[in-house]
Design a protein around this motif. Structure first.
Motif, PDB file in Angstrom:
ATOM      1  N   GLU A   1       0.821  -1.219   0.000  1.00 35.12           N
ATOM      2  CA  GLU A   1       0.000   0.000   0.000  1.00 35.12           C
ATOM      3  C   GLU A   1       0.850   1.261   0.000  1.00 35.12           C
ATOM      4  OE1 GLU A   1      -2.697  -0.407   3.264  1.00 35.12           O
ATOM      5  OE2 GLU A   1      -3.663  -2.159   2.371  1.00 35.12           O
ATOM      6  N   GLU A   2       2.070   1.175   0.532  1.00 35.68           N
ATOM      7  CA  GLU A   2       2.968   2.339   0.543  1.00 35.68           C
ATOM      8  C   GLU A   2       3.428   2.729  -0.862  1.00 35.68           C
ATOM      9  OE1 GLU A   2       5.396  -1.376   0.992  1.00 35.68           O
ATOM     10  OE2 GLU A   2       3.613  -0.612   1.991  1.00 35.68           O
ATOM     11  N   ASP A   3       3.166   1.870  -1.858  1.00 35.15           N
ATOM     12  CA  ASP A   3       3.519   2.191  -3.240  1.00 35.15           C
ATOM     13  C   ASP A   3       2.436   3.003  -3.945  1.00 35.15           C
ATOM     14  OD1 ASP A   3       6.050   1.007  -3.195  1.00 35.15           O
ATOM     15  OD2 ASP A   3       5.193  -0.982  -3.544  1.00 35.15           O
ATOM     16  N   ILE A   4       1.416   3.396  -3.202  1.00 31.81           N
ATOM     17  CA  ILE A   4       0.399   4.333  -3.706  1.00 31.81           C
ATOM     18  C   ILE A   4       0.633   5.643  -2.973  1.00 31.81           C
ATOM     19  CG2 ILE A   4      -2.049   4.850  -3.969  1.00 31.81           C
ATOM     20  CD1 ILE A   4      -2.604   1.844  -3.760  1.00 31.81           C
ATOM     21  N   ARG A   5       1.099   6.652  -3.704  1.00 35.07           N
ATOM     22  CA  ARG A   5       1.402   7.954  -3.096  1.00 35.07           C
ATOM     23  C   ARG A   5       0.394   8.988  -3.552  1.00 35.07           C
ATOM     24  NH1 ARG A   5       7.103   9.095  -4.927  1.00 35.07           N
ATOM     25  NH2 ARG A   5       6.130  11.088  -5.251  1.00 35.07           N
ATOM     26  N   ARG A   6      -0.088   9.751  -2.612  1.00 39.31           N
ATOM     27  CA  ARG A   6      -0.997  10.861  -2.927  1.00 39.31           C
ATOM     28  C   ARG A   6      -0.138  12.081  -3.218  1.00 39.31           C
ATOM     29  NH1 ARG A   6      -6.403  11.584  -2.150  1.00 39.31           N
ATOM     30  NH2 ARG A   6      -6.635   9.768  -0.820  1.00 39.31           N
ATOM     31  N   LEU A   7      -0.252  12.620  -4.445  1.00 40.66           N
ATOM     32  CA  LEU A   7       0.497  13.815  -4.823  1.00 40.66           C
ATOM     33  C   LEU A   7      -0.282  15.077  -4.499  1.00 40.66           C
ATOM     34  CD1 LEU A   7       1.946  12.665  -8.254  1.00 40.66           C
ATOM     35  CD2 LEU A   7       3.018  12.544  -6.007  1.00 40.66           C
ATOM     36  N   THR A   8      -1.572  15.045  -4.765  1.00 43.60           N
ATOM     37  CA  THR A   8      -2.489  16.114  -4.376  1.00 43.60           C
ATOM     38  C   THR A   8      -3.737  15.422  -3.837  1.00 43.60           C
ATOM     39  OG1 THR A   8      -3.675  16.296  -6.484  1.00 43.60           O
ATOM     40  CG2 THR A   8      -1.642  17.607  -6.261  1.00 43.60           C
ATOM     41  N   ILE A   9      -4.726  16.192  -3.475  1.00 45.40           N
ATOM     42  CA  ILE A   9      -5.957  15.610  -2.943  1.00 45.40           C
ATOM     43  C   ILE A   9      -6.592  14.631  -3.939  1.00 45.40           C
ATOM     44  CG2 ILE A   9      -7.493  17.482  -3.670  1.00 45.40           C
ATOM     45  CD1 ILE A   9      -7.867  16.089  -0.247  1.00 45.40           C
ATOM     46  N   ASP A  10      -6.449  14.887  -5.242  1.00 45.24           N
ATOM     47  CA  ASP A  10      -7.091  14.058  -6.260  1.00 45.24           C
ATOM     48  C   ASP A  10      -6.124  13.354  -7.196  1.00 45.24           C
ATOM     49  OD1 ASP A  10      -9.805  14.556  -5.549  1.00 45.24           O
ATOM     50  OD2 ASP A  10      -9.586  16.570  -6.373  1.00 45.24           O
ATOM     51  N   THR A  11      -4.814  13.420  -6.945  1.00 44.47           N
ATOM     52  CA  THR A  11      -3.824  12.823  -7.834  1.00 44.47           C
ATOM     53  C   THR A  11      -3.015  11.769  -7.082  1.00 44.47           C
ATOM     54  OG1 THR A  11      -3.641  14.932  -9.008  1.00 44.47           O
ATOM     55  CG2 THR A  11      -1.906  13.313  -9.404  1.00 44.47           C
ATOM     56  N   LEU A  12      -2.912  10.583  -7.704  1.00 47.42           N
ATOM     57  CA  LEU A  12      -2.157   9.485  -7.103  1.00 47.42           C
ATOM     58  C   LEU A  12      -1.065   9.021  -8.049  1.00 47.42           C
ATOM     59  CD1 LEU A  12      -5.038   7.186  -5.765  1.00 47.42           C
ATOM     60  CD2 LEU A  12      -3.742   8.906  -4.500  1.00 47.42           C
ATOM     61  N   LEU A  13       0.042   8.574  -7.466  1.00 45.33           N
ATOM     62  CA  LEU A  13       1.126   7.957  -8.215  1.00 45.33           C
ATOM     63  C   LEU A  13       1.299   6.549  -7.657  1.00 45.33           C
ATOM     64  CD1 LEU A  13       3.228   8.571 -10.422  1.00 45.33           C
ATOM     65  CD2 LEU A  13       4.824   9.121  -8.584  1.00 45.33           C
ATOM     66  N   ILE A  14       1.139   5.549  -8.525  1.00 47.55           N
ATOM     67  CA  ILE A  14       1.237   4.151  -8.118  1.00 47.55           C
ATOM     68  C   ILE A  14       2.484   3.565  -8.762  1.00 47.55           C
ATOM     69  CG2 ILE A  14       0.101   1.897  -8.178  1.00 47.55           C
ATOM     70  CD1 ILE A  14      -2.579   3.452  -8.480  1.00 47.55           C
ATOM     71  N   THR A  15       3.318   2.914  -7.951  1.00 50.47           N
ATOM     72  CA  THR A  15       4.551   2.323  -8.448  1.00 50.47           C
ATOM     73  C   THR A  15       4.426   0.807  -8.391  1.00 50.47           C
ATOM     74  OG1 THR A  15       5.775   4.199  -7.551  1.00 50.47           O
ATOM     75  CG2 THR A  15       7.061   2.270  -8.182  1.00 50.47           C
ATOM     76  N   ASP A  16       4.684   0.156  -9.533  1.00 53.62           N
ATOM     77  CA  ASP A  16       4.575  -1.301  -9.543  1.00 53.62           C
ATOM     78  C   ASP A  16       5.865  -1.948  -9.050  1.00 53.62           C
ATOM     79  OD1 ASP A  16       6.396  -1.456 -11.666  1.00 53.62           O
ATOM     80  OD2 ASP A  16       4.945  -2.223 -13.115  1.00 53.62           O
ATOM     81  N   ILE A  17       5.883  -3.247  -9.028  1.00 54.47           N
ATOM     82  CA  ILE A  17       7.010  -4.011  -8.484  1.00 54.47           C
ATOM     83  C   ILE A  17       8.300  -3.784  -9.293  1.00 54.47           C
ATOM     84  CG2 ILE A  17       6.615  -6.152  -9.760  1.00 54.47           C
ATOM     85  CD1 ILE A  17       6.993  -7.574  -6.979  1.00 54.47           C
ATOM     86  N   HIS A  18       8.172  -3.333 -10.550  1.00 59.11           N
ATOM     87  CA  HIS A  18       9.338  -3.081 -11.405  1.00 59.11           C
ATOM     88  C   HIS A  18       9.767  -1.620 -11.403  1.00 59.11           C
ATOM     89  CE1 HIS A  18       9.046  -7.164 -12.870  1.00 59.11           C
ATOM     90  NE2 HIS A  18       7.785  -6.953 -13.182  1.00 59.11           N
TER      91      HIS A  18
END
Length: 155
Positions: free
Chosen positions: A114-131
């Motif tokens: 779950e820590e690989d989902i980062r909130r950049l703004t209130i409505d923007t997310l950055l998700i990082t996969d295993i690679h």
């Protein structure tokens, strides 16, 4: 438009920057200062040592030929698909596999935690996969109800 430098592509495909003083920097790389919030503003041109040799306030303010070179180089270096829909996840416990629709087509990736989902703004997310590939959700409000429900389970 006047710039403080000239920019060309050499026969080997590398960008070459020449300052108004005549200093030549071979193999420069453009890097966005704000890749998500303002992708067309604040571009740094770095030399091979990673030092800034020029700054671009806005790509749109550059002469067309230079702007095209910078944009072309950025698009070749960056890969950040934007998620339009989350079709499914294999589990709500991590690691799990996400099946998503992006602006570059359908794909699957593994979310490590779950820590690989980062909130950049209130409505923007950055998700990082295993690679280490980054997936962007530019605006949570634009996702469909099914996708929002899945995201809510992970946030």
């Amino acid at each position: 438009m006047t710039t403080q430098f000239e920019l060309i592509r050499n026969p080997f495909g590398k960008l070459v920057l020449t300052t108004t003083e005549g200093v030549v920097h071979e193999g420069v790389s453009p890097v966005r200062a704000f890749p998500v919030q303002a992708p067309e503003d604040g571009i740094s041109l770095l030399n091979n040592d990673g030092k800034e040799v020029a700054w671009i306030d806005r790509i749109a303010d550059l002469p067309a030929a230079i702007g095209a070179l910078v944009s072309e180089e950025l698009s070749g270096r960056e890969f950040m698909p934007e998620i339009a829909r989350i079709n499914s996840v294999t589990s709500y416990a991590t690691p799990c596999t996400w099946s998503v629709k992006t602006d570059r087509g359908d794909t699957e990736f593994v979310l490590r935690g779950e820590e690989d989902i980062r909130r950049l703004t209130i409505d923007t997310l950055l998700i990082t996969d295993i690679h280490g590939i980054h997936y962007l959700i530019r605006d949570l409000r634009e996702l469909d109800k099914h996708s929002k429900k899945i995201i809510d389970r992970f946030l």
